[in-house]
Design a protein around this motif. Structure first.
Motif, PDB file in Angstrom:
ATOM      1  N   LEU A  42       0.826  -1.209   0.000  1.00  0.00           N
ATOM      2  CA  LEU A  42       0.000   0.000   0.000  1.00  0.00           C
ATOM      3  C   LEU A  42       0.860   1.259   0.000  1.00  0.00           C
ATOM      4  N   GLN A  43       1.944   1.251   0.764  1.00  0.00           N
ATOM      5  CA  GLN A  43       2.846   2.398   0.808  1.00  0.00           C
ATOM      6  C   GLN A  43       3.503   2.630  -0.554  1.00  0.00           C
ATOM      7  N   GLU A  44       3.941   1.549  -1.195  1.00  0.00           N
ATOM      8  CA  GLU A  44       4.543   1.666  -2.529  1.00  0.00           C
ATOM      9  C   GLU A  44       3.546   2.253  -3.529  1.00  0.00           C
ATOM     10  N   ARG A  45       2.308   1.790  -3.459  1.00  0.00           N
ATOM     11  CA  ARG A  45       1.280   2.281  -4.383  1.00  0.00           C
ATOM     12  C   ARG A  45       0.963   3.747  -4.123  1.00  0.00           C
ATOM     13  N   LYS A  46       0.898   4.114  -2.851  1.00  0.00           N
ATOM     14  CA  LYS A  46       0.640   5.514  -2.497  1.00  0.00           C
ATOM     15  C   LYS A  46       1.747   6.405  -3.032  1.00  0.00           C
ATOM     16  N   GLU A  47       2.984   5.957  -2.875  1.00  0.00           N
ATOM     17  CA  GLU A  47       4.116   6.740  -3.360  1.00  0.00           C
ATOM     18  C   GLU A  47       4.101   6.869  -4.879  1.00  0.00           C
ATOM     19  N   ILE A  49       1.500   6.894  -6.787  1.00  0.00           N
ATOM     20  CA  ILE A  49       0.438   7.851  -7.131  1.00  0.00           C
ATOM     21  C   ILE A  49       0.940   9.270  -6.890  1.00  0.00           C
ATOM     22  N   GLU A  50       1.573   9.474  -5.734  1.00  0.00           N
ATOM     23  CA  GLU A  50       2.044  10.811  -5.371  1.00  0.00           C
ATOM     24  C   GLU A  50       3.133  11.318  -6.311  1.00  0.00           C
TER      25      GLU A  50
END
Length: 70
Positions: A42-47, A49-50
């Motif tokens: 989830l953290q990788e995906r959030k990053e 996107i950002e």
């Protein structure tokens, strides 16, 4: 019940079985912890996107992808 038994059910029957299974968790007091790797993904995906490197596809393309894999 084995996986092959489930494959013999119709899609509608499998969805109903899945819903029934998930509903059993509602009545349990036990905490179900997500594995550490869930948070990492989830953290990788959030990053992604950002920072603008995320790739998105339509639901239809996703369905086609999984149909083609089988």
């Amino acid at each position: 019940m084995k996986e092959n038994d489930l494959k013999n059910l119709s899609v509608n029957e499998r969805v109903k079985a899945m819903e029934a299974l998930w509903n059993t968790f509602i009545y349990e007091e036990a905490d179900i912890e997500s594995p550490t790797w869930h948070g990492e993904i989830l953290q990788e995906r959030k990053e992604s996107i950002e920072n603008g490197t995320a790739n998105f596809i339509s639901l239809d393309k996703l369905k086609d992808y999984f149909r083609d894999k089988n």
